[in-house]
Design a protein around this motif. Structure first.
Motif, short mmCIF file in Angstrom:
data_model
loop_
_atom_site.label_atom_id
_atom_site.label_comp_id
_atom_site.label_asym_id
_atom_site.label_seq_id
_atom_site.Cartn_x
_atom_site.Cartn_y
_atom_site.Cartn_z
N ASP A 131 -47.16 23.60 64.69
CA ASP A 131 -46.43 23.81 65.94
C ASP A 131 -46.25 22.49 66.69
OD1 ASP A 131 -46.24 26.53 65.45
OD2 ASP A 131 -48.01 27.02 66.64
N TRP A 132 -47.28 21.64 66.67
CA TRP A 132 -47.18 20.34 67.34
C TRP A 132 -46.18 19.44 66.62
CZ3 TRP A 132 -47.16 17.93 71.55
CH2 TRP A 132 -47.17 16.53 71.59
N ILE A 133 -46.20 19.45 65.29
CA ILE A 133 -45.23 18.66 64.52
C ILE A 133 -43.82 19.10 64.89
CG2 ILE A 133 -44.37 18.11 62.21
CD1 ILE A 133 -47.04 16.78 62.76
N GLU A 134 -43.60 20.41 64.95
CA GLU A 134 -42.28 20.93 65.32
C GLU A 134 -41.88 20.50 66.72
OE1 GLU A 134 -38.70 22.81 64.98
OE2 GLU A 134 -40.17 22.60 63.38
N GLU A 135 -42.81 20.58 67.66
CA GLU A 135 -42.51 20.20 69.05
C GLU A 135 -42.20 18.71 69.18
OE1 GLU A 135 -44.56 20.14 73.45
OE2 GLU A 135 -45.23 21.65 72.02
N MET A 136 -42.99 17.88 68.52
CA MET A 136 -42.80 16.43 68.70
C MET A 136 -41.58 15.89 67.97
SD MET A 136 -45.79 14.63 66.49
CE MET A 136 -45.25 13.66 65.11
N THR A 137 -41.06 16.63 67.00
CA THR A 137 -39.87 16.16 66.28
C THR A 137 -38.59 16.87 66.71
OG1 THR A 137 -40.34 17.68 64.45
CG2 THR A 137 -41.21 15.43 64.26
N LEU A 178 -45.24 10.81 56.08
CA LEU A 178 -45.56 11.85 55.10
C LEU A 178 -46.31 13.01 55.76
CD1 LEU A 178 -45.37 12.61 52.13
CD2 LEU A 178 -47.51 11.39 51.75
N LEU A 179 -47.22 12.70 56.66
CA LEU A 179 -47.95 13.74 57.39
C LEU A 179 -46.97 14.61 58.19
CD1 LEU A 179 -50.74 14.88 58.29
CD2 LEU A 179 -50.61 13.28 60.21
N VAL A 180 -46.01 13.99 58.84
CA VAL A 180 -45.01 14.74 59.61
C VAL A 180 -44.12 15.55 58.67
CG1 VAL A 180 -43.01 14.51 61.11
CG2 VAL A 180 -45.07 13.19 61.59
N ALA A 181 -43.68 14.95 57.57
CA ALA A 181 -42.82 15.65 56.61
C ALA A 181 -43.52 16.87 56.02
CB ALA A 181 -42.39 14.70 55.49
N ASN A 182 -44.85 16.79 55.90
CA ASN A 182 -45.63 17.90 55.35
C ASN A 182 -46.16 18.84 56.43
OD1 ASN A 182 -45.32 17.24 52.64
ND2 ASN A 182 -46.96 15.73 52.75
N LYS A 183 -45.53 18.78 57.61
CA LYS A 183 -45.86 19.69 58.73
C LYS A 183 -47.32 19.63 59.14
CE LYS A 183 -41.80 22.06 58.50
NZ LYS A 183 -40.79 21.09 58.74
N GLY A 184 -47.90 18.41 59.12
CA GLY A 184 -49.26 18.20 59.60
C GLY A 184 -50.34 18.39 58.56
N LYS A 185 -49.94 18.58 57.33
CA LYS A 185 -50.90 18.82 56.25
C LYS A 185 -51.11 17.53 55.46
CE LYS A 185 -52.07 22.61 53.26
NZ LYS A 185 -51.62 23.82 52.59
N TRP A 186 -52.36 17.20 55.18
CA TRP A 186 -52.70 16.05 54.35
C TRP A 186 -53.49 16.56 53.16
CZ3 TRP A 186 -50.67 11.45 54.26
CH2 TRP A 186 -51.26 10.48 53.45
N GLY A 187 -52.89 16.46 51.98
CA GLY A 187 -53.52 17.06 50.80
C GLY A 187 -53.55 18.57 51.00
#
Length: 82
Positions: free
Chosen positions: A33-39, A16-25
């Motif tokens: 940018d890190w989420i994009e790079e790692m996926t 869920l954290l990854v699907a929300n581009k690193g945002k929690w709540g």
């Protein structure tokens, strides 16, 4: 070598954290940018019974049903946990 022991619900929270581009709540806890790079797919695995792309422990694939293709990604754990 080590292992990461987490409950299924916690593995789902990572997804869920990854699907929300690193945002929690309403807090940004991982850089988008890190989420994009790692996926991003850096290796083409080739498809067939295996996913087509792989990058930083995340797999990329496409699912086609009724003529509509939907891209998706997933992480895979030891023993076939997804």
């Amino acid at each position: 070598m080590g292992n990461l022991y987490i409950r299924a619900i916690d593995f789902a929270k990572l997804g869920l954290l990854v699907a929300n581009k690193g945002k929690w709540g309403d807090q940004q806890i991982v850089s988008p940018d890190w989420i994009e790079e790692m996926t991003t797919s850096y290796i083409n695995i080739g498809g067939g019974p295996y996913p087509t792309g792989y990058g930083y422990f995340w797999y990329r694939e496409e699912f086609t049903l009724g003529g509509k293709t939907t891209p998706y990604m997933y992480a895979s754990g030891n023993g076939g946990y997804y």
